[in-house]
Design a protein around this motif. Structure first.
Motif, PDB file in Angstrom:
ATOM      1  N   ASN A   1       0.811  -1.218   0.000  1.00 13.67           N
ATOM      2  CA  ASN A   1       0.000   0.000   0.000  1.00 13.67           C
ATOM      3  C   ASN A   1       0.843   1.266   0.000  1.00 13.67           C
ATOM      4  O   ASN A   1       0.395   2.322  -0.436  1.00 13.67           O
ATOM      5  N   GLY A   2       2.067   1.178   0.529  1.00 20.49           N
ATOM      6  CA  GLY A   2       2.861   2.388   0.689  1.00 20.49           C
ATOM      7  C   GLY A   2       4.075   2.469  -0.189  1.00 20.49           C
ATOM      8  O   GLY A   2       4.918   3.351   0.004  1.00 20.49           O
ATOM      9  N   SER A   3       4.243   1.569  -1.147  1.00 19.56           N
ATOM     10  CA  SER A   3       5.426   1.607  -2.012  1.00 19.56           C
ATOM     11  C   SER A   3       5.052   1.242  -3.432  1.00 19.56           C
ATOM     12  O   SER A   3       3.942   0.776  -3.707  1.00 19.56           O
ATOM     13  N   ASP A   4       5.996   1.471  -4.322  1.00 18.71           N
ATOM     14  CA  ASP A   4       5.784   1.163  -5.746  1.00 18.71           C
ATOM     15  C   ASP A   4       6.323  -0.210  -6.113  1.00 18.71           C
ATOM     16  O   ASP A   4       6.592  -0.494  -7.289  1.00 18.71           O
ATOM     17  N   LEU A   5       6.528  -1.076  -5.143  1.00 21.14           N
ATOM     18  CA  LEU A   5       7.105  -2.400  -5.388  1.00 21.14           C
ATOM     19  C   LEU A   5       6.178  -3.239  -6.261  1.00 21.14           C
ATOM     20  O   LEU A   5       4.949  -3.221  -6.089  1.00 21.14           O
ATOM     21  N   ASP A   6       6.761  -3.944  -7.221  1.00 25.25           N
ATOM     22  CA  ASP A   6       5.962  -4.803  -8.100  1.00 25.25           C
ATOM     23  C   ASP A   6       5.209  -5.858  -7.284  1.00 25.25           C
ATOM     24  O   ASP A   6       5.762  -6.446  -6.352  1.00 25.25           O
ATOM     25  N   ARG A   7       3.962  -6.103  -7.678  1.00 26.62           N
ATOM     26  CA  ARG A   7       3.141  -7.085  -6.970  1.00 26.62           C
ATOM     27  C   ARG A   7       3.269  -8.438  -7.658  1.00 26.62           C
ATOM     28  O   ARG A   7       2.424  -8.827  -8.459  1.00 26.62           O
ATOM     29  N   ASN A   8       4.328  -9.130  -7.359  1.00 26.23           N
ATOM     30  CA  ASN A   8       4.501 -10.479  -7.901  1.00 26.23           C
ATOM     31  C   ASN A   8       4.792 -11.433  -6.756  1.00 26.23           C
ATOM     32  O   ASN A   8       4.989 -11.030  -5.605  1.00 26.23           O
ATOM     33  N   VAL A   9       4.809 -12.708  -7.093  1.00 24.26           N
ATOM     34  CA  VAL A   9       4.939 -13.750  -6.069  1.00 24.26           C
ATOM     35  C   VAL A   9       6.285 -13.664  -5.361  1.00 24.26           C
ATOM     36  O   VAL A   9       6.368 -13.792  -4.137  1.00 24.26           O
ATOM     37  N   ILE A  10       7.369 -13.428  -6.120  1.00 25.87           N
ATOM     38  CA  ILE A  10       8.711 -13.389  -5.516  1.00 25.87           C
ATOM     39  C   ILE A  10       8.806 -12.265  -4.497  1.00 25.87           C
ATOM     40  O   ILE A  10       9.328 -12.434  -3.387  1.00 25.87           O
ATOM     41  N   ASN A  11       8.297 -11.101  -4.847  1.00 25.22           N
ATOM     42  CA  ASN A  11       8.344  -9.975  -3.916  1.00 25.22           C
ATOM     43  C   ASN A  11       7.485 -10.233  -2.687  1.00 25.22           C
ATOM     44  O   ASN A  11       7.852  -9.847  -1.569  1.00 25.22           O
ATOM     45  N   ALA A  12       6.331 -10.846  -2.884  1.00 22.85           N
ATOM     46  CA  ALA A  12       5.464 -11.150  -1.746  1.00 22.85           C
ATOM     47  C   ALA A  12       6.154 -12.106  -0.777  1.00 22.85           C
ATOM     48  O   ALA A  12       6.104 -11.916   0.449  1.00 22.85           O
ATOM     49  N   ILE A  13       6.820 -13.127  -1.308  1.00 21.03           N
ATOM     50  CA  ILE A  13       7.544 -14.071  -0.452  1.00 21.03           C
ATOM     51  C   ILE A  13       8.687 -13.365   0.271  1.00 21.03           C
ATOM     52  O   ILE A  13       8.927 -13.585   1.467  1.00 21.03           O
ATOM     53  N   ALA A  14       9.408 -12.494  -0.456  1.00 19.37           N
ATOM     54  CA  ALA A  14      10.533 -11.779   0.148  1.00 19.37           C
ATOM     55  C   ALA A  14      10.061 -10.858   1.274  1.00 19.37           C
ATOM     56  O   ALA A  14      10.696 -10.780   2.335  1.00 19.37           O
ATOM     57  N   ILE A  15       8.937 -10.167   1.061  1.00 23.23           N
ATOM     58  CA  ILE A  15       8.392  -9.294   2.111  1.00 23.23           C
ATOM     59  C   ILE A  15       7.985 -10.115   3.330  1.00 23.23           C
ATOM     60  O   ILE A  15       8.245  -9.726   4.474  1.00 23.23           O
ATOM     61  N   PHE A  16       7.351 -11.239   3.075  1.00 22.88           N
ATOM     62  CA  PHE A  16       6.913 -12.102   4.181  1.00 22.88           C
ATOM     63  C   PHE A  16       8.114 -12.572   5.006  1.00 22.88           C
ATOM     64  O   PHE A  16       8.089 -12.537   6.242  1.00 22.88           O
ATOM     65  N   ILE A  17       9.162 -13.010   4.329  1.00 21.59           N
ATOM     66  CA  ILE A  17      10.372 -13.470   5.039  1.00 21.59           C
ATOM     67  C   ILE A  17      11.023 -12.313   5.796  1.00 21.59           C
ATOM     68  O   ILE A  17      11.429 -12.451   6.949  1.00 21.59           O
ATOM     69  N   PHE A  18      11.113 -11.147   5.152  1.00 18.82           N
ATOM     70  CA  PHE A  18      11.743  -9.982   5.773  1.00 18.82           C
ATOM     71  C   PHE A  18      11.014  -9.573   7.055  1.00 18.82           C
ATOM     72  O   PHE A  18      11.637  -9.159   8.043  1.00 18.82           O
ATOM     73  N   GLY A  19       9.683  -9.708   7.046  1.00 17.44           N
ATOM     74  CA  GLY A  19       8.915  -9.308   8.218  1.00 17.44           C
ATOM     75  C   GLY A  19       8.902 -10.334   9.331  1.00 17.44           C
ATOM     76  O   GLY A  19       8.759  -9.967  10.508  1.00 17.44           O
ATOM     77  N   GLY A  20       9.065 -11.611   8.995  1.00 15.52           N
ATOM     78  CA  GLY A  20       8.926 -12.636  10.027  1.00 15.52           C
ATOM     79  C   GLY A  20      10.162 -13.439  10.335  1.00 15.52           C
ATOM     80  O   GLY A  20      10.133 -14.293  11.232  1.00 15.52           O
ATOM     81  N   VAL A  21      11.275 -13.179   9.620  1.00 18.24           N
ATOM     82  CA  VAL A  21      12.450 -14.036   9.780  1.00 18.24           C
ATOM     83  C   VAL A  21      13.032 -13.947  11.186  1.00 18.24           C
ATOM     84  O   VAL A  21      13.555 -14.942  11.722  1.00 18.24           O
ATOM     85  N   GLN A  22      12.945 -12.762  11.831  1.00 12.88           N
ATOM     86  CA  GLN A  22      13.475 -12.660  13.196  1.00 12.88           C
ATOM     87  C   GLN A  22      12.699 -13.569  14.145  1.00 12.88           C
ATOM     88  O   GLN A  22      13.284 -14.222  15.019  1.00 12.88           O
ATOM     89  N   TRP A  23      11.382 -13.601  13.960  1.00 12.80           N
ATOM     90  CA  TRP A  23      10.552 -14.463  14.807  1.00 12.80           C
ATOM     91  C   TRP A  23      10.826 -15.935  14.521  1.00 12.80           C
ATOM     92  O   TRP A  23      10.931 -16.752  15.445  1.00 12.80           O
TER      93      TRP A  23
END
Length: 364
Positions: free
Chosen positions: A251-273
């Motif tokens: 919602n807040g960036s111009d990042l392409d909405r594709n599967v690879i980016n979605a997976i990368a965002i998910f990992i980036f947000g939850g990898v510490q946990w």
């Protein structure tokens, strides 16, 4: 000599009337059929015996005998063994060396599963199936489906892909945050998909073993059981954080909405946990090994490996979504590799030289 052999695979005759089997001879079979019909008029095995008596009358005055053999309600293997043993008893008691052929009378496809067992003992010249007309298709379909689900080969090749297909639609709904009737439909399809996967993968024994293992861990006070629970909670939190980050960044960036980016965002947000859960789980296993006197120094590699993997995944996912620079990604990749290799080498050298005896440490 012709033998008309009536088969009752699940032993309804013995269980419902108490009559001892095998039942041999026309009069004995007639009494058994009447007894079963009185005890349970809806039981199709009574029809089998009456059909056998009809074939007996039609075959006369040729040489013919009739008998009833039964299996067991415990299962196919036990039932098959009992049918084979009773068939041998019938042949030994009624015939003395002459050539015998048999006509087998059954009430459906399930009873016919013991046909190879009977054929190994006597020549089969015909099979006569007697099923109540209203139930014939239903019974045959039920037995076919039952055998299909039991067969490990068909489970793996057909049910597994079917379960995955059932899960595609509800998972799409979940990621699109659908509401209303679509969510209800998706939940129903998801439940069906999970069940088909459960049957397709044959997870019944694995789940039972997992439950028994959990009970043993609970009663013996194993630390790893607590570690599993805490790790599961942390993983759920990490998954939620990953999904929230997907929504925020899309919602807040111009990042392409594709599967690879979605997976990368998910990992980036939850990898510490996820990494925290891995560290807690590895420490739980290490503690149990130490308390049980099986501790080896190289087991300490596990949490270090987890830390290295966390760093690499964090940097890689961050680089894909342009949250970190290429230089940072390369530095973390090199450091993670060096830390992993170094810990393995150091602990192996110390353990080989006998520098630390963990069993002596525990006893002291």
């Amino acid at each position: 000599m012709l033998l008309i052999l009536c088969v009752d695979l699940d032993d309804d005759l013995g269980r419902k009337t108490g009559i001892k089997t095998p039942v041999i001879g026309r009069q004995a079979v007639e009494r058994a059929a009447l007894s079963l019909a009185i005890a349970d008029p809806t039981d199709s095995d009574g029809n089998v015996m009456f059909q056998g008596l009809q074939l007996y009358e039609k075959t006369l005055p040729d040489s013919v005998e009739i008998a009833v053999v039964t299996g067991s309600a415990r299962g196919d293997m036990a039932a098959g063994r009992k049918v084979g043993a009773e068939t041998e008893e019938v042949l030994n008691r009624m015939f003395s060396g002459e050539k015998v052929r048999t006509v087998v009378v059954t009430d459906g496809a399930q009873d016919e599963s013991v046909m190879p067992i009977i054929r190994s003992r006597v020549e089969i010249s015909g099979v006569h199936r007697v099923v109540v007309r209203q139930a014939e298709g239903l019974e045959s379909a039920y037995y076919t489906i039952k055998q299909f689900v039991r067969d490990p080969e068909t489970r793996g090749t057909l049910l597994l892909p079917l379960g995955i297909l059932f899960l595609i639609y509800p998972m799409t709904i979940i990621f699109e945050n659908a509401i209303g009737s679509n969510s209800i439909l998706g939940m129903g399809v998801a439940i069906v998909g999970i069940y088909v996967l459960y049957r397709g993968l044959g997870l019944k024994d694995s789940i039972r073993q997992a439950i028994e293992s959990t009970k043993r861990d609970l009663y013996t006070g194993r630390v790893v059981l607590v570690a599993y629970v805490v790790s599961a909670i942390i993983i759920v939190i990490g998954g939620i954080e990953g999904v929230y980050l997907i929504e925020e960044m899309r919602n807040g960036s111009d990042l392409d909405r594709n599967v690879i980016n979605a997976i990368a965002i998910f990992i980036f947000g939850g990898v510490q946990w996820f990494g925290s859960a891995g560290i807690i789980l590895s420490l739980g296993h290490i503690t149990d090994e130490y308390l049980n006197g099986r501790m080896k120094l190289r087991y300490l590699n596990a949490p270090i490996y987890v830390i290295s993997i966390i760093g690499v995944l964090y940097a890689a996912s961050g680089y894909i979504i342009e949250a970190v620079t290429l230089e940072f990604f390369a530095m973390v990749l090199v450091m993670g590799t060096i830390i992993g290799f170094s810990s393995t080498l150091i602990f192996s050298i110390i353990e080989a030289k006998g520098g630390i005896n963990t069993n002596e440490l525990r006893r002291s």
